[in-house]
Design a protein around this motif. Structure first.
Motif, PDB file in Angstrom:
ATOM      1  N   ILE A  16       0.829  -1.202   0.000  1.00 46.98           N
ATOM      2  CA  ILE A  16       0.000   0.000   0.000  1.00 46.98           C
ATOM      3  C   ILE A  16       0.861   1.249   0.000  1.00 46.98           C
ATOM      4  CG2 ILE A  16      -1.987  -1.057   1.103  1.00 46.98           C
ATOM      5  CD1 ILE A  16      -1.005  -0.041   3.762  1.00 46.98           C
ATOM      6  N   SER A  17       1.966   1.163  -0.655  1.00 53.34           N
ATOM      7  CA  SER A  17       2.851   2.318  -0.747  1.00 53.34           C
ATOM      8  C   SER A  17       3.250   2.828   0.619  1.00 53.34           C
ATOM      9  CB  SER A  17       2.175   3.443  -1.544  1.00 53.34           C
ATOM     10  OG  SER A  17       1.821   2.999  -2.818  1.00 53.34           O
ATOM     11  N   CYS A  18       3.402   1.888   1.562  1.00 52.16           N
ATOM     12  CA  CYS A  18       3.750   2.282   2.918  1.00 52.16           C
ATOM     13  C   CYS A  18       5.247   2.243   3.174  1.00 52.16           C
ATOM     14  CB  CYS A  18       3.069   1.343   3.926  1.00 52.16           C
ATOM     15  SG  CYS A  18       1.309   1.556   3.991  1.00 52.16           S
ATOM     16  N   LYS A  19       5.994   1.726   2.234  1.00 50.32           N
ATOM     17  CA  LYS A  19       7.422   1.627   2.462  1.00 50.32           C
ATOM     18  C   LYS A  19       8.034   3.019   2.533  1.00 50.32           C
ATOM     19  CE  LYS A  19       7.827  -2.805   0.116  1.00 50.32           C
ATOM     20  NZ  LYS A  19       8.417  -3.529  -1.019  1.00 50.32           N
ATOM     21  N   ASN A  20       9.063   3.131   3.335  1.00 48.04           N
ATOM     22  CA  ASN A  20       9.762   4.412   3.382  1.00 48.04           C
ATOM     23  C   ASN A  20      10.293   4.730   1.997  1.00 48.04           C
ATOM     24  OD1 ASN A  20       9.357   4.679   6.122  1.00 48.04           O
ATOM     25  ND2 ASN A  20      11.206   3.526   6.630  1.00 48.04           N
ATOM     26  N   THR A  21      10.059   5.924   1.550  1.00 53.42           N
ATOM     27  CA  THR A  21      10.461   6.305   0.209  1.00 53.42           C
ATOM     28  C   THR A  21      11.544   7.353   0.261  1.00 53.42           C
ATOM     29  OG1 THR A  21       8.920   8.135  -0.019  1.00 53.42           O
ATOM     30  CG2 THR A  21       8.079   5.923  -0.508  1.00 53.42           C
ATOM     31  N   GLN A  22      12.131   7.578  -0.917  1.00 57.25           N
ATOM     32  CA  GLN A  22      13.135   8.627  -1.049  1.00 57.25           C
ATOM     33  C   GLN A  22      12.521   9.867  -1.687  1.00 57.25           C
ATOM     34  OE1 GLN A  22      16.189   8.232   0.252  1.00 57.25           O
ATOM     35  NE2 GLN A  22      15.362   6.285   0.995  1.00 57.25           N
ATOM     36  N   ASN A  23      11.192   9.900  -1.727  1.00 56.74           N
ATOM     37  CA  ASN A  23      10.519  11.053  -2.316  1.00 56.74           C
ATOM     38  C   ASN A  23      10.798  12.308  -1.504  1.00 56.74           C
ATOM     39  OD1 ASN A  23       9.411   9.392  -4.192  1.00 56.74           O
ATOM     40  ND2 ASN A  23       7.440   9.162  -3.156  1.00 56.74           N
ATOM     41  N   ALA A  24      10.568  13.440  -2.132  1.00 50.11           N
ATOM     42  CA  ALA A  24      10.712  14.707  -1.420  1.00 50.11           C
ATOM     43  C   ALA A  24       9.777  14.728  -0.227  1.00 50.11           C
ATOM     44  CB  ALA A  24      10.382  15.865  -2.366  1.00 50.11           C
ATOM     45  N   LYS A  25      10.248  15.260   0.872  1.00 49.74           N
ATOM     46  CA  LYS A  25       9.475  15.234   2.105  1.00 49.74           C
ATOM     47  C   LYS A  25       8.650  16.501   2.270  1.00 49.74           C
ATOM     48  CE  LYS A  25      11.311  11.330   3.343  1.00 49.74           C
ATOM     49  NZ  LYS A  25      10.536  10.110   3.392  1.00 49.74           N
ATOM     50  N   GLN A  26       7.438  16.308   2.762  1.00 48.12           N
ATOM     51  CA  GLN A  26       6.668  17.448   3.214  1.00 48.12           C
ATOM     52  C   GLN A  26       7.085  17.746   4.643  1.00 48.12           C
ATOM     53  OE1 GLN A  26       2.608  16.351   2.920  1.00 48.12           O
ATOM     54  NE2 GLN A  26       2.583  16.296   0.688  1.00 48.12           N
ATOM     55  N   GLU A  27       6.805  18.942   5.071  1.00 45.97           N
ATOM     56  CA  GLU A  27       7.121  19.288   6.449  1.00 45.97           C
ATOM     57  C   GLU A  27       6.102  18.638   7.362  1.00 45.97           C
ATOM     58  OE1 GLU A  27       7.576  23.196   9.374  1.00 45.97           O
ATOM     59  OE2 GLU A  27       7.277  23.448   7.225  1.00 45.97           O
ATOM     60  N   ARG A 343       4.486  -1.287  12.527  1.00 45.77           N
ATOM     61  CA  ARG A 343       5.939  -1.232  12.425  1.00 45.77           C
ATOM     62  C   ARG A 343       6.452  -2.625  12.120  1.00 45.77           C
ATOM     63  NH1 ARG A 343      10.628  -2.101  15.128  1.00 45.77           N
ATOM     64  NH2 ARG A 343      12.236  -0.469  15.131  1.00 45.77           N
ATOM     65  N   ASN A 344       7.118  -2.762  10.971  1.00 44.62           N
ATOM     66  CA  ASN A 344       7.739  -4.034  10.634  1.00 44.62           C
ATOM     67  C   ASN A 344       8.991  -4.246  11.472  1.00 44.62           C
ATOM     68  OD1 ASN A 344       5.838  -4.572   8.593  1.00 44.62           O
ATOM     69  ND2 ASN A 344       6.970  -3.290   7.147  1.00 44.62           N
ATOM     70  N   GLN A 345       9.494  -5.455  11.476  1.00 41.07           N
ATOM     71  CA  GLN A 345      10.669  -5.770  12.288  1.00 41.07           C
ATOM     72  C   GLN A 345      11.890  -4.948  11.880  1.00 41.07           C
ATOM     73  OE1 GLN A 345      11.256 -10.029  12.172  1.00 41.07           O
ATOM     74  NE2 GLN A 345       9.778 -10.387  13.805  1.00 41.07           N
ATOM     75  N   ASP A 346      11.958  -4.564  10.610  1.00 42.32           N
ATOM     76  CA  ASP A 346      13.101  -3.773  10.162  1.00 42.32           C
ATOM     77  C   ASP A 346      12.896  -2.272  10.376  1.00 42.32           C
ATOM     78  OD1 ASP A 346      11.233  -3.108   8.254  1.00 42.32           O
ATOM     79  OD2 ASP A 346      12.371  -3.860   6.538  1.00 42.32           O
ATOM     80  N   GLY A 347      11.793  -1.917  11.028  1.00 42.12           N
ATOM     81  CA  GLY A 347      11.528  -0.517  11.319  1.00 42.12           C
ATOM     82  C   GLY A 347      10.722   0.208  10.268  1.00 42.12           C
ATOM     83  N   SER A 348      10.464  -0.440   9.133  1.00 45.25           N
ATOM     84  CA  SER A 348       9.674   0.198   8.084  1.00 45.25           C
ATOM     85  C   SER A 348       8.190   0.145   8.436  1.00 45.25           C
ATOM     86  CB  SER A 348       9.923  -0.496   6.745  1.00 45.25           C
ATOM     87  OG  SER A 348       9.472  -1.841   6.790  1.00 45.25           O
ATOM     88  N   TYR A 407       8.992   1.258  20.997  1.00 50.10           N
ATOM     89  CA  TYR A 407      10.044   1.445  19.998  1.00 50.10           C
ATOM     90  C   TYR A 407      10.516   2.904  19.973  1.00 50.10           C
ATOM     91  CZ  TYR A 407       8.741  -3.220  18.399  1.00 50.10           C
ATOM     92  OH  TYR A 407       8.476  -4.568  18.329  1.00 50.10           O
ATOM     93  N   ASN A 408      10.919   3.389  21.136  1.00 51.38           N
ATOM     94  CA  ASN A 408      11.492   4.737  21.259  1.00 51.38           C
ATOM     95  C   ASN A 408      10.568   5.818  20.702  1.00 51.38           C
ATOM     96  OD1 ASN A 408      13.983   3.786  22.396  1.00 51.38           O
ATOM     97  ND2 ASN A 408      14.562   3.101  20.341  1.00 51.38           N
ATOM     98  N   ASN A 409       9.281   5.733  21.127  1.00 55.79           N
ATOM     99  CA  ASN A 409       8.284   6.721  20.709  1.00 55.79           C
ATOM    100  C   ASN A 409       8.150   6.791  19.188  1.00 55.79           C
ATOM    101  OD1 ASN A 409       7.424   7.554  23.303  1.00 55.79           O
ATOM    102  ND2 ASN A 409       9.298   8.775  23.501  1.00 55.79           N
ATOM    103  N   TRP A 410       8.202   5.620  18.576  1.00 60.57           N
ATOM    104  CA  TRP A 410       8.027   5.524  17.127  1.00 60.57           C
ATOM    105  C   TRP A 410       6.605   5.916  16.738  1.00 60.57           C
ATOM    106  CZ3 TRP A 410       4.477   2.555  14.478  1.00 60.57           C
ATOM    107  CH2 TRP A 410       4.662   2.435  13.092  1.00 60.57           C
ATOM    108  N   THR A 411       6.480   6.597  15.636  1.00 59.31           N
ATOM    109  CA  THR A 411       5.175   6.840  15.036  1.00 59.31           C
ATOM    110  C   THR A 411       5.355   6.970  13.537  1.00 59.31           C
ATOM    111  OG1 THR A 411       3.156   8.171  15.125  1.00 59.31           O
ATOM    112  CG2 THR A 411       5.248   9.371  15.190  1.00 59.31           C
ATOM    113  N   THR A 412       4.277   6.904  12.832  1.00 56.97           N
ATOM    114  CA  THR A 412       4.301   7.182  11.405  1.00 56.97           C
ATOM    115  C   THR A 412       3.383   8.368  11.155  1.00 56.97           C
ATOM    116  OG1 THR A 412       3.813   6.315   9.202  1.00 56.97           O
ATOM    117  CG2 THR A 412       2.519   5.417  11.011  1.00 56.97           C
ATOM    118  N   PRO A 413       3.905   9.463  10.625  1.00 57.55           N
ATOM    119  CA  PRO A 413       3.073  10.667  10.441  1.00 57.55           C
ATOM    120  C   PRO A 413       2.114  10.521   9.260  1.00 57.55           C
ATOM    121  CG  PRO A 413       5.284  11.060   9.623  1.00 57.55           C
ATOM    122  CD  PRO A 413       5.297   9.683  10.225  1.00 57.55           C
TER     123      PRO A 413
END
Length: 462
Positions: A16-27, A343-348, A407-413
């Motif tokens: 679902i396009s959830c992988k971390n990408t190298q796209n330009a980041k929004q703030e 959160r996957n085991q590899d952090g993604s 996981y050290n206050n992990w979140t996904t924005p």
């Protein structure tokens, strides 16, 4: 998104396009913690307003329906930003009604937007009256959810229809523009061929039908999960109705879905599909009950649907407080397992259906926030903790979809429509019963519930 088919719990539902990408980041939004002296009413106002932003500010720009997801941390792939979610849009309709009722959005502007949305849905692809799980917001064409899932999705259609009916009921006695909107809603509702989805008259509803693949998805709606509202609406249809036998033979498995099991001393009442020890993800207590009021609601087999849902929520809560896996942070102020980003085991970032038997150390805020009717104190403790002590878990449209103190206050924005969409409605049902009253007083719903031998003294259904 929450196509959770238990017990085959999410090995990998889909990409679902959830992988971390190298796209330009929004703030990414920076939110300050609110002061601890904020009142409970102010907190509920705040989170309802925040969740509304998802459907008001971040709507798909052509259809104005709810996007499948919204990411603060990366730009959408070109093929993703116009994907509309049918079920999530239904929750969005309910959220917008809450916004109108509370004065968060102007009524006249909301009417015009809702009218635009109904016009889009009228022109969008329909499959025997049902919409697909995903729709292209620019063209109205079906976006396949999977190779063979490229046709009607009756469950997602039910979630959308619940919202459409509440819009109709809210505006049907209004001015000329509002009455015209209500008429559009009524026409959409009457065009859904619920009985087609019995596959030629079988005494059960089926989730999918495709013009290309017909019934190959082969997923009957049986046993207890999030799909009850599908049967309620199918029985209530004035044009393409199902009979009571289909409900009791199909949904209840001839009554065999009942359970005498308990957890933490709380009766479970039904066998939760694939999650019989503790109960399923908490969205099972929410999706069907945006409009369907479980308060003292009964049928031939269940004495009180509110108790069924309340116990599932409290079992989830008690499990998180017990915390048998020892996750850091779990406790009375930080709890709630349901499906969403993970959160996957590899952090993604991935997607998973969290519930006690599939506990990954990830807390999904919508789980507790959308449980307010069943656990007001526990949900308020969670809400207060989020906004006063964990601002890093809060974004522009409320709490982010997935969090983990462990996981050290992990979140996904990031946000999902189906998760943000239940927050404002369920909190409002706790506060005023607003949406429950709209839905339960609809004439067809009253008749459909009576047909299925449901009873509710609150709404004079006998």
């Amino acid at each position: 998104m929450k196509r959770i088919i238990l017990p085959i719990i999410v090995a990998s539902l889909f990409a679902i396009s959830c992988k971390n990408t190298q796209n330009a980041k929004q703030e990414v939004s920076k939110v300050k913690a609110v002061k601890s002296n904020i009142t409970d009413e102010q907190l509920m106002d705040r989170v309802q307003k925040d969740a509304l932003k998802y459907f008001w500010d971040y709507a798909e720009p052509n259809s104005m329906l709810g996007r499948e997801r919204y990411h603060e941390d990366d730009i959408y792939p070109d093929n993703d930003k116009h994907v509309v979610t049918t079920g999530g849009s239904g929750f969005g309709l309910a959220t917008i009604l809450v916004g109108v009722e509370r004065g968060f959005v102007p009524r006249q502007i909301a009417v015009r937007r809702l009218t635009h949305m109904m016009d889009f849905l009228a022109k969008a692809d329909r499959h025997k009256g049902a919409w697909s799980h995903w729709i292209n917001g620019e063209t109205g064409k079906t976006v396949p959810f999977g190779k063979k899932d490229n046709g009607g999705d009756l469950v997602e259609t039910a979630f959308l229809t619940s919202g459409i009916l509440m819009v109709r009921e809210y505006f049907k006695n209004g001015n000329a523009e509002e009455k015209a909107l209500a008429k559009k809603c009524d026409e959409l509702w009457k065009g859904i061929q619920w009985n087609w989805y019995t596959k030629g008259g079988e005494k059960v509803l089926y989730w999918h039908w495709s013009p290309e693949y017909q019934w190959e998805m082969n997923f009957p709606l049986q046993g207890y999960n999030e799909c009850l509202i599908t049967y309620i609406l199918a029985a209530s249809s004035p044009t393409y109705s199902i009979d009571a036998e289909t409900y009791y033979k199909g949904w209840t498995r001839n009554g065999t879905y009942l359970s005498d099991k308990e957890k933490y001393g709380l009766p479970m009442y039904v066998k939760h599909n694939g999650a019989e020890e503790y109960g399923g993800p908490l969205f099972w207590t929410q999706y069907s009950y945006i409009g369907l009021d479980p308060t003292n609601l009964s049928d031939k087999l269940i004495k009180n649907y509110f108790d069924l849902n309340k116990n599932q929520v409290l079992i989830d809560y008690k499990y998180c407080v017990e915390n048998p896996k020892g996750w850091k942070g779990y406790g009375p102020n930080y709890w709630g397992l349901t499906a969403g980003y993970s959160r996957n085991q590899d952090g993604s970032v991935g997607y998973d259906a969290h519930f006690p038997q599939n506990d990954r150390g990830v807390i999904t805020p919508t789980a507790a926030l959308s449980s307010f009717p069943y656990s007001p104190k526990e949900s308020m403790d969670f809400l207060r903790f989020m906004y006063t002590q964990k601002p890093e878990f809060i974004g522009s449209a409320g709490p982010y979809d997935a969090t983990s103190i462990n996981y050290n206050n992990w979140t996904t924005p990031r946000y999902l429509a189906i998760d943000q969409g239940t927050i404002a409605p369920m909190i409002e049902n706790y506060r005023t019963g607003f949406l429950w009253k709209l839905f339960m007083n609809a004439p067809e719903i009253q008749q459909g519930l009576k047909k299925l031998s449901f009873k509710s003294e609150k709404y004079n259904i006998k």
